[in-house]
Scaffold this motif. Structure first.
Motif, PDB file in Angstrom:
ATOM      1  N   LEU A 266       5.149  10.473  -0.105  1.00  0.00           N
ATOM      2  CA  LEU A 266       4.702   9.509   0.412  1.00  0.00           C
ATOM      3  C   LEU A 266       3.314   9.284  -0.478  1.00  0.00           C
ATOM      4  O   LEU A 266       2.468  10.152  -0.549  1.00  0.00           O
ATOM      5  CB  LEU A 266       4.133   9.399   1.896  1.00  0.00           C
ATOM      6  N   THR A 267       3.020   7.868  -0.834  1.00  0.00           N
ATOM      7  CA  THR A 267       1.791   7.669  -1.469  1.00  0.00           C
ATOM      8  C   THR A 267       0.938   6.512  -0.764  1.00  0.00           C
ATOM      9  O   THR A 267       1.910   5.353  -0.613  1.00  0.00           O
ATOM     10  CB  THR A 267       1.926   7.457  -2.952  1.00  0.00           C
ATOM     11  N   PHE A 268       0.009   6.677  -0.220  1.00  0.00           N
ATOM     12  CA  PHE A 268      -0.763   5.467   0.483  1.00  0.00           C
ATOM     13  C   PHE A 268      -1.962   5.195  -0.520  1.00  0.00           C
ATOM     14  O   PHE A 268      -3.216   5.935  -0.589  1.00  0.00           O
ATOM     15  CB  PHE A 268      -1.015   6.086   1.917  1.00  0.00           C
ATOM     16  N   THR A 269      -2.142   3.882  -0.598  1.00  0.00           N
ATOM     17  CA  THR A 269      -3.359   3.305  -1.472  1.00  0.00           C
ATOM     18  C   THR A 269      -3.491   2.106  -0.733  1.00  0.00           C
ATOM     19  O   THR A 269      -2.917   1.200  -0.745  1.00  0.00           O
ATOM     20  CB  THR A 269      -2.921   2.962  -2.883  1.00  0.00           C
TER      21      THR A 269
ATOM     22  N   MET B 173      -6.955  11.606  -0.026  1.00  0.00           N
ATOM     23  CA  MET B 173      -5.943  11.568  -0.673  1.00  0.00           C
ATOM     24  C   MET B 173      -5.020  10.294  -0.764  1.00  0.00           C
ATOM     25  O   MET B 173      -4.071  10.187  -0.933  1.00  0.00           O
ATOM     26  CB  MET B 173      -4.540  12.285   0.635  1.00  0.00           C
ATOM     27  N   TYR B 174      -6.024   9.273  -0.765  1.00  0.00           N
ATOM     28  CA  TYR B 174      -5.795   7.827  -1.165  1.00  0.00           C
ATOM     29  C   TYR B 174      -5.005   7.878  -2.656  1.00  0.00           C
ATOM     30  O   TYR B 174      -5.770   8.286  -3.473  1.00  0.00           O
ATOM     31  CB  TYR B 174      -6.632   6.858  -1.064  1.00  0.00           C
ATOM     32  N   GLY B 175      -3.902   7.305  -2.823  1.00  0.00           N
ATOM     33  CA  GLY B 175      -3.222   7.343  -4.205  1.00  0.00           C
ATOM     34  C   GLY B 175      -2.587   8.436  -4.665  1.00  0.00           C
ATOM     35  O   GLY B 175      -2.177   8.647  -5.658  1.00  0.00           O
ATOM     36  N   LYS B 176      -2.466   9.478  -3.862  1.00  0.00           N
ATOM     37  CA  LYS B 176      -1.964  10.902  -4.264  1.00  0.00           C
ATOM     38  C   LYS B 176      -0.947  11.085  -3.154  1.00  0.00           C
ATOM     39  O   LYS B 176      -0.493  10.503  -2.137  1.00  0.00           O
ATOM     40  CB  LYS B 176      -2.761  12.033  -3.989  1.00  0.00           C
TER      41      LYS B 176
ATOM     42  N   PHE C   8     -12.403   7.017   6.744  1.00  0.00           N
ATOM     43  CA  PHE C   8     -11.522   6.661   7.673  1.00  0.00           C
ATOM     44  C   PHE C   8     -10.219   7.029   7.545  1.00  0.00           C
ATOM     45  O   PHE C   8      -9.575   7.144   6.443  1.00  0.00           O
ATOM     46  CB  PHE C   8     -11.513   5.103   8.157  1.00  0.00           C
ATOM     47  N   ASN C   9      -9.654   7.944   8.601  1.00  0.00           N
ATOM     48  CA  ASN C   9      -8.403   8.644   8.436  1.00  0.00           C
ATOM     49  C   ASN C   9      -7.265   7.664   8.601  1.00  0.00           C
ATOM     50  O   ASN C   9      -7.214   6.849   9.767  1.00  0.00           O
ATOM     51  CB  ASN C   9      -8.081   9.765   8.878  1.00  0.00           C
ATOM     52  N   ARG C  10      -6.081   7.263   7.935  1.00  0.00           N
ATOM     53  CA  ARG C  10      -4.877   6.283   8.210  1.00  0.00           C
ATOM     54  C   ARG C  10      -3.924   7.135   8.790  1.00  0.00           C
ATOM     55  O   ARG C  10      -3.601   8.325   8.242  1.00  0.00           O
ATOM     56  CB  ARG C  10      -4.592   5.442   7.266  1.00  0.00           C
ATOM     57  N   THR C  11      -3.216   6.844   9.704  1.00  0.00           N
ATOM     58  CA  THR C  11      -1.880   7.699  10.314  1.00  0.00           C
ATOM     59  C   THR C  11      -0.827   6.598   9.833  1.00  0.00           C
ATOM     60  O   THR C  11      -0.701   5.344  10.167  1.00  0.00           O
ATOM     61  CB  THR C  11      -2.042   7.523  11.892  1.00  0.00           C
ATOM     62  N   ILE C  12       0.065   7.139   9.153  1.00  0.00           N
ATOM     63  CA  ILE C  12       1.156   6.499   8.635  1.00  0.00           C
ATOM     64  C   ILE C  12       2.477   6.980   9.201  1.00  0.00           C
ATOM     65  O   ILE C  12       2.562   8.259   9.223  1.00  0.00           O
ATOM     66  CB  ILE C  12       1.238   6.739   6.851  1.00  0.00           C
ATOM     67  N   VAL C  13       3.357   6.143   9.454  1.00  0.00           N
ATOM     68  CA  VAL C  13       4.656   6.541  10.211  1.00  0.00           C
ATOM     69  C   VAL C  13       5.778   6.393   9.528  1.00  0.00           C
ATOM     70  O   VAL C  13       5.696   5.281   8.716  1.00  0.00           O
ATOM     71  CB  VAL C  13       4.844   5.658  11.437  1.00  0.00           C
ATOM     72  N   ILE C  14       6.501   7.307   9.327  1.00  0.00           N
ATOM     73  CA  ILE C  14       7.782   7.177   8.383  1.00  0.00           C
ATOM     74  C   ILE C  14       8.879   7.439   9.540  1.00  0.00           C
ATOM     75  O   ILE C  14       9.189   8.518   9.832  1.00  0.00           O
ATOM     76  CB  ILE C  14       7.913   8.273   7.283  1.00  0.00           C
ATOM     77  N   ASP C  15       9.866   6.386   9.538  1.00  0.00           N
ATOM     78  CA  ASP C  15      10.966   6.527  10.197  1.00  0.00           C
ATOM     79  C   ASP C  15      12.137   6.379   9.661  1.00  0.00           C
ATOM     80  O   ASP C  15      12.514   5.562   8.665  1.00  0.00           O
ATOM     81  CB  ASP C  15      11.242   5.255  11.021  1.00  0.00           C
TER      82      ASP C  15
ATOM     83  N   PRO D 249       0.739  -1.213   0.019  1.00  0.00           N
ATOM     84  CA  PRO D 249       0.112  -0.126  -0.001  1.00  0.00           C
ATOM     85  C   PRO D 249       0.713   1.426  -0.176  1.00  0.00           C
ATOM     86  O   PRO D 249       0.256   2.381  -0.229  1.00  0.00           O
ATOM     87  CB  PRO D 249      -1.095  -0.178   1.355  1.00  0.00           C
ATOM     88  N   PHE D 250       2.146   1.167   0.269  1.00  0.00           N
ATOM     89  CA  PHE D 250       2.918   2.395   0.282  1.00  0.00           C
ATOM     90  C   PHE D 250       3.960   2.428  -0.689  1.00  0.00           C
ATOM     91  O   PHE D 250       4.387   1.609  -1.343  1.00  0.00           O
ATOM     92  CB  PHE D 250       3.834   2.123   1.384  1.00  0.00           C
TER      93      PHE D 250
END
Length: 210
Positions: free
Chosen positions: A64-67, A133-136, A80-87, A42-43
Motif C-alpha cells: 500500500l502507498t498512501f499520498t 511514510m507518505y508516498g512510500k 497527523f497519522n492516517r488509518t487506512i483500511v484494506i478489505d 491518494p491510494f
C-alpha cells in the motif's frame, strides 16, 4: 448467514419454530479495466499471489502507498497519522489461519489491527500511516489456505479507504490463477518422487557390515 455471488435467479428458504429471518441485498461494483479518476487518488495498491511448493498454501503480499491529496492536507497537520483500511474479499474454498497471519503481520510495525470475518470470508487490515511514510510502500505478507479443488478462479476484490474519510475508496480486482487446479497435487507429486524405486530395492536389502 449466507453469501451468494451473482448471477442468482431465485433463493428459496423456509423457517421453522420461533425467531426472525431477514434478507439483505448488497451490490458492489468494480471496474476490471484500469481507469483514470478525475481527481487524484491518494491510494496505490499492488497484490501478489505465489504458490508454495508443498501442501495447499498460497503466499500473498499486499503493498500500500498512501499520498494525501492537497485537499486532505488542508484539514490535517503534517504530523497527523492516517488509518487506512484494506478489505480483502477471499474467494470461496479458502480460509486464513489467524495464528499464522498474526505472526506475519506482527513483523510490520504499521499494522495496527486485523480482522477476519468468517461469515463473509473477508480479511480487513488496519494500517496506521505516519507522515514519514507518505508516498512510500508499506508491504504486508500473509498466507491463504486452499480447502477444496478449484475449477474456476475468480478475481479477488480489494477495497482501500481512509477510516475517517470512507467516501474516497479505491477498488481493485486482482486475478489469482494456479495450475494444476487439483487440491494438494504438488504434495502428492513430491511424495511419489520420494518413494523408493525398483532399482533401489537391492541397495535397501543389502546387509550392513558391523
Amino acid at each position: 448467514m449466507f453469501h451468494f455471488t451473482v448471477p442468482v435467479r431465485e433463493v428459496t428458504y423456509s423457517v421453522k419454530g420461533y425467531g426472525m429471518a431477514g434478507v439483505a441485498l448488497f451490490e458492489s461494483y468494480a471496474d476490471k479495466e484500469q481507469f483514470k479518476p478525475i481527481e487524484p487518488m491518494p491510494f496505490k495498491l499492488s497484490q501478489e499471489f505465489l504458490p508454495k511448493t508443498w501442501l495447499t498454501e498460497i503466499a500473498a503480499k499486499t503493498c500500500l502507498t498512501f499520498t494525501p491529496t492537497p485537499e486532505m492536507q488542508r484539514f490535517v497537520k503534517d504530523t497527523f497519522n492516517r488509518t487506512i483500511v484494506i478489505d480483502i474479499e477471499l474467494p470461496s474454498g479458502m480460509r486464513i489461519e489467524e495464528n499464522q497471519i498474526g505472526f506475519f503481520l506482527s513483523k510490520v510495525e504499521y499494522v495496527h489491527h486485523f480482522d477476519y470475518n468468517r461469515c463473509f470470508n473477508k480479511l480487513s487490515l488496519f494500517v496506521v500511516v505516519p507522515s514519514t511514510m507518505y508516498g512510500k510502500d508499506i508491504c504486508m505478507d500473509w498466507c491463504l489456505e486452499r480447502l477444496s479443488t478449484v475449477v474456476n478462479w475468480s478475481p479477488i476484490s480489494i477495497r482501500v479507504y481512509d477510516y475517517l474519510q470512507p467516501e474516497t475508496t479505491l477498488v481493485r480486482l486482482f486475478p489469482i490463477q494456479f495450475q494444476p487446479a487439483l487440491l494438494g497435487y504438488s504434495f502428492v507429486e513430491k511424495a511419489h518422487e520420494l518413494r523408493p524405486k525398483l532399482d533401489s530395492l537391492p541397495l535397501l536389502n543389502k546387509p550392513k557390515r558391523v
